[in-house]
Each structure stands twice: as C-alpha cells, then as structure tokens.
Design a protein around this motif. Structure first.
Motif, PDB file in Angstrom:
ATOM      1  N   ALA A  83       3.852   1.577  -1.221  1.00 14.03           N
ATOM      2  CA  ALA A  83       4.420   1.755  -2.563  1.00 14.03           C
ATOM      3  C   ALA A  83       3.380   2.330  -3.518  1.00 14.03           C
ATOM      4  O   ALA A  83       3.678   3.209  -4.326  1.00 14.03           O
ATOM      5  N   ARG A  84       2.150   1.856  -3.411  1.00 10.39           N
ATOM      6  CA  ARG A  84       1.089   2.393  -4.274  1.00 10.39           C
ATOM      7  C   ARG A  84       0.851   3.862  -3.969  1.00 10.39           C
ATOM      8  O   ARG A  84       0.683   4.665  -4.881  1.00 10.39           O
ATOM      9  N   SER A  85       0.837   4.222  -2.675  1.00 13.26           N
ATOM     10  CA  SER A  85       0.582   5.617  -2.328  1.00 13.26           C
ATOM     11  C   SER A  85       1.693   6.514  -2.862  1.00 13.26           C
ATOM     12  O   SER A  85       1.484   7.696  -3.071  1.00 13.26           O
ATOM     13  N   LEU A  86       2.876   5.929  -3.078  1.00 13.83           N
ATOM     14  CA  LEU A  86       3.990   6.719  -3.617  1.00 13.83           C
ATOM     15  C   LEU A  86       3.969   6.756  -5.137  1.00 13.83           C
ATOM     16  O   LEU A  86       4.859   7.321  -5.763  1.00 13.83           O
ATOM     17  N   GLY A  87       2.970   6.110  -5.727  1.00 15.82           N
ATOM     18  CA  GLY A  87       2.805   6.211  -7.175  1.00 15.82           C
ATOM     19  C   GLY A  87       3.304   5.006  -7.951  1.00 15.82           C
ATOM     20  O   GLY A  87       3.330   5.045  -9.184  1.00 15.82           O
ATOM     21  N   ALA A  88       3.714   3.930  -7.261  1.00 16.29           N
ATOM     22  CA  ALA A  88       4.265   2.782  -7.972  1.00 16.29           C
ATOM     23  C   ALA A  88       3.157   1.920  -8.550  1.00 16.29           C
ATOM     24  O   ALA A  88       2.145   1.674  -7.898  1.00 16.29           O
TER      25      ALA A  88
ATOM     26  N   GLU B  86       0.834  -1.201   0.000  1.00 12.60           N
ATOM     27  CA  GLU B  86       0.000   0.000   0.000  1.00 12.60           C
ATOM     28  C   GLU B  86       0.872   1.255   0.000  1.00 12.60           C
ATOM     29  O   GLU B  86       0.564   2.233  -0.695  1.00 12.60           O
TER      30      GLU B  86
ATOM     31  N   PHE C  31       1.926   5.324   7.431  1.00 15.23           N
ATOM     32  CA  PHE C  31       1.176   4.212   7.992  1.00 15.23           C
ATOM     33  C   PHE C  31       1.502   4.043   9.468  1.00 15.23           C
ATOM     34  O   PHE C  31       2.556   4.459   9.941  1.00 15.23           O
TER      35      PHE C  31
ATOM     36  N   PHE D 226      12.092   6.638  -3.306  1.00 13.25           N
ATOM     37  CA  PHE D 226      11.289   5.698  -4.103  1.00 13.25           C
ATOM     38  C   PHE D 226      10.219   6.402  -4.937  1.00 13.25           C
ATOM     39  O   PHE D 226      10.064   6.139  -6.129  1.00 13.25           O
TER      40      PHE D 226
ATOM     41  N   VAL E  88       9.982   6.418  -8.998  1.00 18.76           N
ATOM     42  CA  VAL E  88       8.797   5.996  -9.732  1.00 18.76           C
ATOM     43  C   VAL E  88       8.349   7.082 -10.706  1.00 18.76           C
ATOM     44  O   VAL E  88       7.901   6.800 -11.817  1.00 18.76           O
ATOM     45  N   ARG E  89       8.516   8.341 -10.293  1.00 19.53           N
ATOM     46  CA  ARG E  89       8.127   9.462 -11.156  1.00 19.53           C
ATOM     47  C   ARG E  89       9.203   9.827 -12.158  1.00 19.53           C
ATOM     48  O   ARG E  89       9.108  10.845 -12.829  1.00 19.53           O
TER      49      ARG E  89
ATOM     50  N   ILE F 187      -1.024  11.318  -3.460  1.00 20.65           N
ATOM     51  CA  ILE F 187      -1.170  11.468  -2.023  1.00 20.65           C
ATOM     52  C   ILE F 187       0.143  11.056  -1.372  1.00 20.65           C
ATOM     53  O   ILE F 187       0.980  10.396  -1.986  1.00 20.65           O
TER      54      ILE F 187
ATOM     55  N   VAL G  71      -5.138   4.585  -6.509  1.00 21.79           N
ATOM     56  CA  VAL G  71      -4.266   5.113  -5.450  1.00 21.79           C
ATOM     57  C   VAL G  71      -2.988   5.716  -6.023  1.00 21.79           C
ATOM     58  O   VAL G  71      -2.609   6.839  -5.683  1.00 21.79           O
ATOM     59  N   GLU G  72      -2.341   4.946  -6.942  1.00 18.22           N
ATOM     60  CA  GLU G  72      -1.016   5.354  -7.396  1.00 18.22           C
ATOM     61  C   GLU G  72      -1.041   6.635  -8.228  1.00 18.22           C
ATOM     62  O   GLU G  72      -0.007   7.233  -8.467  1.00 18.22           O
TER      63      GLU G  72
ATOM     64  N   PHE H 173      -7.735   3.257  -1.106  1.00 17.21           N
ATOM     65  CA  PHE H 173      -7.614   1.838  -0.759  1.00 17.21           C
ATOM     66  C   PHE H 173      -8.981   1.230  -0.484  1.00 17.21           C
ATOM     67  O   PHE H 173      -9.180   0.033  -0.610  1.00 17.21           O
TER      68      PHE H 173
ATOM     69  N   PHE I 155      10.317   0.243   3.453  1.00 16.18           N
ATOM     70  CA  PHE I 155      10.745  -0.910   2.657  1.00 16.18           C
ATOM     71  C   PHE I 155      12.031  -1.474   3.253  1.00 16.18           C
ATOM     72  O   PHE I 155      13.070  -0.808   3.211  1.00 16.18           O
TER      73      PHE I 155
END
Lengths: 287, 343
Positions: free
Chosen positions: A191-196, A189, B81, B98, B102-103, B77, B72-73, B52, B87
């Motif tokens: 990682a997804r929130s970071l855009g992955a 989750e 957590f 990270f 990704v960007r 946002i 979400v991705e 989510f 990670f």
C-alpha cells in the motif's frame, strides 16, 4: 466432511467430542434450563413453599417501567464500555502486533494479561482506593496542579466505567492482536509503494482486515458488561443500580429467584436481539 | 521512466554487511536483473531503492534527484512482492485501482485505466474476483497490473516468479518481458534464478556478501565472468588452478595445460568432453567418473579430479558409452578456457 468419515473415524470423533459436550451439557444446559423453569414459577420450588406456574414474572418487567429503564441504562453502559475498550485497546494491539518486536513485546503482553491473573474483587477494590476522594488519584492530581482540586470519582458512573474498562480491556486487545498479527507486513508495504499514507492504510486495509478481531472482542465485552453487577455495586455505591444489580438482588437479597430468572432471560433475549440486529453490519465488515 | 542510481550504499545489520558500497546505475527503460545467492543483499538493495530500507550511508537518486528524504509513498515506484501482497479485502479491480484512488484520480478515468491495464495483463474479465479466487499466475498478473497502473518512474520486482511452478514460470517470464517492453518502465528485478536473470535482463548485476561482484549485459558477463565466483554462479563452471609456466599452466598433479591464459581458468560444464580412450586433444586430464545423472534430454556427469569435484553437462547420448563409474579422460578445446582473476 463428517458424512464421508469412516465408521471407526466417526466413533473416534464421538469419543473425543463427548467429554466436552457432556461437560457443556452439565455446566450450561442443565442450570440454564432449571433457571428457565424457575422463571415460570410463582415461588422457588424448595423449602416447603407453595408454587404454581405463572407468567407474572415476565409481566412484572412490562408493568414496572423501572426495569426497562435500568435495562436501557445497562445497555448504554455496555455500549460506552465497549466503545472505550475498543478505542483504547485497538491502538494498543496495533503497537503490540506491528511496532514492537522481540522481548519488549513479551513484556508488554504480560502487562496486558496481568489483570486476568488477579482476583476481580481485588481489582475492583483497588480501584476504589485509587478513585475515592483523598484517594491515590485525588491526592496525586491535587499535588501536581497548583490550584485546589477536589477529585472524587468514587460512587459515580465514571468510576464504574473505569473499573469495567480495566477488567475487560484485555479481551479486545487479545482478539485485535490476533487479527492484526495475521495481516502480512508486505500488504502494508504494498500500500505504501502505491502511494498510500498512514491514515489511508489504516482505513482501507488495517481496519477492514482486523474487523473480525475487533468485533469478536467487542461482543466478548458487551455481553458481560450489560449484565455486570459487581463493578456497579462496589464502584457505583448508591448510584450503582443497574439491571445486573437488580437481578443479583433478586437472588441474594430478596430471595425472589423466579423474578431474577425471568429478568435474566429478558436480558439474554435483548442481548441476542441486539447482536442479531448488528449482524448484517458485522458480516459486511468481516467479508 | 527514469534513471536510478545508487552511490556508495552501505547497510549493516549487526555484524553483517547487507550492502557494502554499492554504486550502480540502472539505465532508463532498461530491465536490470539483480542476481545473487540468498543473503547476498540483492533484496536489501531493492528495498533501499524503494525506501523500505534506510541505508547507513550512501545515496539513491531517481532521475538525478536524491530521494533519501522522500518516503516510500512519495517515491512513485511500483513494486511487485514475492508473495504478491494483494489486498484480500478488495476485488481485482479494487486492488489495481488502489494506487489511482490514493492519487484521487476521478472514478471514470480510474475505471478506464484499470480496464486498460487489466487488458494488458490479459485479465480483462476478472475485475470482480477476489484475490483468493485466482490462480498463482493470475495473482502475479494482478500484482503486476497494480504496480504499473500508476505509471511509476521505477518498477521493482522482488522475486516475482519464485512462487510459481516451473512451466508457469517460463510462461510468465515471456509475459513479464512483453509487459515491460510495452510500458517501457525502468525495471529492477531481484532473483536467485540465474536462468531467469539471463532470460529477462538487458543488464545483470551479481551480488555476493553485500558487494557488487560484476555487472553488465548478460551475454558479456556469462562469456567473460572474470572472477571465480561469477564463473561458478552463472552456469556450471569447473575451476583449475596451477602455476603458470612458459608452455602453459602446470596443475598440482603435474599435468601441463597448454595455452592456459591465467593461473586460474574456468571450463564450462557443457564444454568438457568425457572419453574412455585417451583423446588426441592437447588438453587432457585423467579423472574419475563418480555418477551419471539422467535428466531427460540433458545429462550430468559428476567427476572427481584429485579430490576436486567436477561437472560435465551434455546430451544423454554423448555419455552413452560411459560406465556408471570408473576412470575416464577429460578434454576440452583451448578456446573454451575462460581466464579468471584470483578471487
């Protein structure tokens, strides 16, 4: 840790460990040393035969290129079966660990470990029924496809690979499943929130974190498959001569135990060598 | 930076309504605290904003654009957590970088921005460490840095301080507030700790059983809770109900409370006075002292009034003359009575 154990604790630890280690001694070490001993003899030291110490058995491996060729064939078989098992098993483990929940997971898990519960000979012969020409697979494919199909996989390397993958697949599924289970869903989750996207998450997060499990499963498969003889013999027929079947022949058919033992130890050395060569990569993947 | 708005959000899990018609606006650049007991739906609301949780009905808007079809991705946002979710296979710098990686932010810029944000959370030196080599407070800062480095439109914090011990928590509250002010991101934050919510937020929303009970600036909600749930949830409040009469409120035991504004009133635990002798104050009750709890500077008295438990909080010396147990007098000023609606 053990250095700081009190005397009574040490005694207790010894008492608890000794049954397992005595058993391992008796079951692994003794037969293996007997075999190591045999591999240096000219003939078996029983049945009233003459024997002396010799290196001929090891020399035979070097002088007869067939052995090395067959060993290479077996290593290739091991690599193919391991690769296929990982490719099929990892997605399966992923679905079990991360997608399905509750009762359906239990049911699917049962299907995965079912092969463990059946006798391996039964398993192999049932594949023989499926794979042979006019067998279940051939007839089914023939019935579905409009043109005339003659599918006969029996007695081919493909049949051997199918049989071996089927037998060993559960190992990689179970080890990968355990590794995947340990990955907290919140990491995915995050990682997804970071855009992955999915593929990035798989490549950067899930695969690295599940690597120890995948590698453990791969080693568990590779080692026995290189020495396998039952699947090649039954499913491979005349083309099923592999390093493992040659060793089996020495013990069962030719009754040349010393040569069989020597070939076995060469196999052991080669497998250990391969694992040692791979270990830097393995360590990098698991850190 | 963005305004986040929810409109009639509903989410049910089986028979329970986790979200029940939540319509709420989270102001641009504000620090909004979602507060409620466990199972009140506050985390579900946060996760619905993150994407989510897919609501059964209702909509979420970020800057007036509906986001139900944005995964979400792609919502831009930042989220922290409860367990930080760092990670474990990457270094601190790898974790923080990270989102930039990704960007496809170029390596040089990525490095600069990671260093910048690590300085902001005061972890400049620790970029090469792995998460397992960090303390709880440091992990919390890494999680925060990772969430803000991508300059998200909304920052979502899911009980970000609950894994820390108390003294560290107070320190991190101040840190969190400082960081949020410096970056100015619209922040929505979930907690079950009322003190934390009051300290950090410009606005709070109180949830109960999936419904939004009350929202507004913390002081306003605290001073004027309006309903019994909010009154008891925010701070320790004692409730009294009775029948309104021209002279005041007639309680079940016949006591008249002069000047009581409504049929149910609340008196904060810190506003109750306990005396052995009958006080001169017009509002007074006879009650039984059950227990005195010593907790350092402040003490708590547990009382019983006709079977109803009451609580009084004060400095320990205020309770010095009282016995461990026995009959006492309770009194309070009429200004300390909080009017409540029935609820």
């Amino acid at each position: 840790m053990s250095g700081s154990l009190a005397r009574t604790d040490r005694l207790r630890a010894l008492a608890l460990l000794s049954p397992a280690y005595l058993w391992l001694m008796a079951a692994v070490f003794l037969p293996l040393s007997a075999m190591a001993f045999f591999s240096f003899l000219s003939d078996v030291p029983f049945g009233g035969r003459d024997w002396q110490f010799t290196l001929d058995n090891y020399r035979a491996f070097l002088e007869t290129p067939t052995y090395a060729t067959l060993l290479w064939k077996s290593v290739k078989l091991g690599l193919i079966v391991t690769a296929l098992s990982v490719l099929i098993g990892f997605p399966c483990a992923y679905v079990l660990a991360k997608v399905v929940r509750g009762r359906s997971r239990e049911a699917l898990f049962l299907l995965v470990i079912l092969p463990f519960w059946s006798n391996s000979l039964v398993r192999i012969f049932s594949w023989a029924i499926v794979l042979r020409g006019n067998g279940i697979l051939g007839s089914t494919v023939d019935a579905i496809l409009p043109w005339d199909v003659r599918l006969n996989l029996m007695f081919s390397p493909t049949a051997i690979v199918i049989g071996l993958v089927h037998s060993y697949l559960p190992y990689v599924i179970l080890t990968s499943y355990l590794a995947l289970q340990a990955i907290d869903d919140s990491l995915i989750e995050a990682a997804r929130s970071l855009g992955a996207r999915r593929r990035t998450i798989l490549r950067r997060l899930i695969l690295p974190l599940a690597a120890p499990g995948i590698i453990a499963g791969a080693v568990l498969i590779f080692v026995p498959v290189v020495g396998s003889f039952m699947e090649p013999r039954i499913l491979g027929g005349r083309r099923g001569t592999y390093y493992g079947t040659v060793i089996e022949d020495q013990f069962v058919a030719v009754f040349n135990w010393p040569l069989g033992a020597a070939l076995s130890f060469i196999l052991l050395a080669v497998v250990l060598g391969i694992l040692a060569l791979a270990s830097p990569a393995i360590r990098r993947a698991t850190l | 930076m963005a305004v986040v708005r929810t409109e009639g959000l509903v989410k049910t899990y089986g028979a329970t309504r986790a979200l029940d018609d939540i319509t709420l606006t989270f102001p641009d650049g504000g620090f909004f605290g979602l507060l409620g007991p466990s199972g009140s739906g506050k985390t579900t609301l946060l996760r619905a904003i993150a994407g989510f949780v897919i609501p059964d009905s209702g909509r979420v808007f970020i800057d007036d654009a509906p986001v139900e079809n944005v995964p979400v991705e792609a919502r831009e946002i930042g989220m922290v957590f409860q367990n930080y979710a760092l990670f474990p296979n990457m270094t601190v710098a790898g974790n923080v970088g990270f989102g930039l990686e990704v960007r496809k932010v170029p390596a040089a810029e990525r490095k600069r921005r990671v260093a910048e944000v690590l300085d902001l959370v005061q972890l400049g030196e620790l970029g090469d460490r792995k998460p397992h080599e960090l303390s709880g407070g440091q992990r919390q800062r890494v999680a925060m840095a990772r969430a803000i480095v991508t300059r998200p439109r909304v920052l979502l914090l899911d009980e970000p301080l609950s894994a820390l011990d108390k003294s560290l928590r107070v320190e991190m509250q101040i840190e969190l507030k400082r960081i949020q002010r410096e970056v100015g991101i619209t922040t929505i934050f979930v907690t079950h700790d009322q003190e934390e919510a009051l300290t950090l937020s410009d606005q709070i929303g109180i949830l109960r059983d999936g419904r939004l009970v009350r929202h507004g600036p913390p002081r306003e909600v605290y001073d004027n809770p309006r309903d019994p749930f909010t009154a008891q949830f925010l701070g320790e409040a004692n409730l009294f109900s009775g029948t309104p009469e021209p002279g005041g409120l007639r309680l079940a035991d016949g006591t008249l409370i002069p000047g009581a504004p409504t049929a149910t009133i609340a008196v904060r635990a810190e506003d109750l006075r306990i005396t052995l002798d009958e006080p001169a104050a017009p509002i007074r009750l006879r009650a039984r002292l059950r227990q005195r709890i010593f907790a350092g500077a402040m003490g708590t008295c547990v009382l019983d009034w006709r079977g109803n438990p009451l609580k009084a909080i004060g400095r320990d010396q205020d309770f010095a003359g009282l016995p461990a147990q026995g009959d006492v007098w309770l009194s309070w000023d009429s200004a300390d009575m909080i009017p409540l609606s029935e609820g």
